[in-house]
Write an enzyme that holds these catalytic residues in place. Sequence first.
Site, PDB file in Angstrom:
ATOM      1  N   LYS A 230       0.819  -1.209   0.000  1.00  0.00           N
ATOM      2  CA  LYS A 230       0.000   0.000   0.000  1.00  0.00           C
ATOM      3  C   LYS A 230       0.857   1.265   0.000  1.00  0.00           C
ATOM      4  O   LYS A 230       2.075   1.224   0.171  1.00  0.00           O
ATOM      5  CB  LYS A 230      -0.959  -0.017   1.190  1.00  0.00           C
ATOM      6  CG  LYS A 230      -2.089  -1.023   1.012  1.00  0.00           C
ATOM      7  CD  LYS A 230      -3.105  -0.954   2.136  1.00  0.00           C
ATOM      8  CE  LYS A 230      -4.263  -1.907   1.875  1.00  0.00           C
ATOM      9  NZ  LYS A 230      -5.244  -1.916   2.984  1.00  0.00           N
ATOM     10  N   ARG A 264      -3.095  -9.979   5.574  1.00  0.00           N
ATOM     11  CA  ARG A 264      -3.583 -10.125   4.196  1.00  0.00           C
ATOM     12  C   ARG A 264      -2.487  -9.605   3.273  1.00  0.00           C
ATOM     13  O   ARG A 264      -2.152  -8.416   3.315  1.00  0.00           O
ATOM     14  CB  ARG A 264      -4.881  -9.341   4.021  1.00  0.00           C
ATOM     15  CG  ARG A 264      -5.536  -9.457   2.664  1.00  0.00           C
ATOM     16  CD  ARG A 264      -6.865  -8.688   2.657  1.00  0.00           C
ATOM     17  NE  ARG A 264      -7.522  -8.769   1.364  1.00  0.00           N
ATOM     18  CZ  ARG A 264      -7.308  -7.934   0.350  1.00  0.00           C
ATOM     19  NH1 ARG A 264      -6.428  -6.942   0.494  1.00  0.00           N
ATOM     20  NH2 ARG A 264      -7.935  -8.082  -0.795  1.00  0.00           N
TER      21      ARG A 264
END
Length: 286
Positions: A230, A264
């Site tokens: 991210k 995740r």
Amino acid sequence: MQHTPHAPSRIWQCGRHTLDLSRPHVMGILNVTPDSFSDGGHFIDPQAALDRAHAMIDAGADIIDIGGESTRPNAPALSACEELCRLMPIVQALIDCGKPISIDTYKPYVMRAMLAEGVDIINDIRGFNSPVAIDAVADSNCGLCVMHMQGTPQTMQNEPIYDDVVRDVACFLKQQLCRLLDAGIKPDRLCVDPGIGFGKNLAHNIALLQTLNDLHEKTKAAVLIGVSRKRMIGDLTGQPTEQRTAGSVAAALYAMAHGAHVVRVHDVAQTVDALKVWQALSNRST
């Protein structure tokens, strides 16, 4: 309705599977989308998606999380029918792979259709913030991942503001858990995700990751963290998306060391290897 405080769950009940929370679990990301921020278009072909899923399982993934709609910043919304067209062939081919199958969706219609196929987890970026979504999952035995997001994927990174991000996120998650419990959902089915990068800036994300143990104590639920590749990793390392593996693995290990039960990730093999070394050096069970 006020619920009697319960002890933190020691398991996460996920449909056909019961996950032991005494050890961390790795959730592998499978985006069957053309426009996800990291791997959009790579696995839109069903065979490529299945090959990717089996490669992640071979690498040690405990869960496969399948997404049919991109939730990156500014991603366009997708119809339920189009989302199901992407998901259905992959789910039907993987449902008996031996690992819990998670579906990343916020649409109640998609939730019902996927549960009818036998999936084990519904991962909702909107935190089941709709009575219809709660109704869609209440009568099943699937695991539920309740995530916090400020705004929508189209607006969430437009200068997100909080009075106190740690308190505000925890309050939202506790409120949603109460709604789910009121619907008759058992506590051991519930998992929370503070939503790293979903309506948060770098300072917000760091504050949330530094208080994961507190989040677990406040919610009494399993904690899932998704920070893989991210913008936060790019901000801290200066690396483009395709070169954020090392930073992502470091963030995953930090999260697991500070209270996360599930991470995740895109890079399953690297995360699993790092976890093995960390567990051995920490005298943890492997």
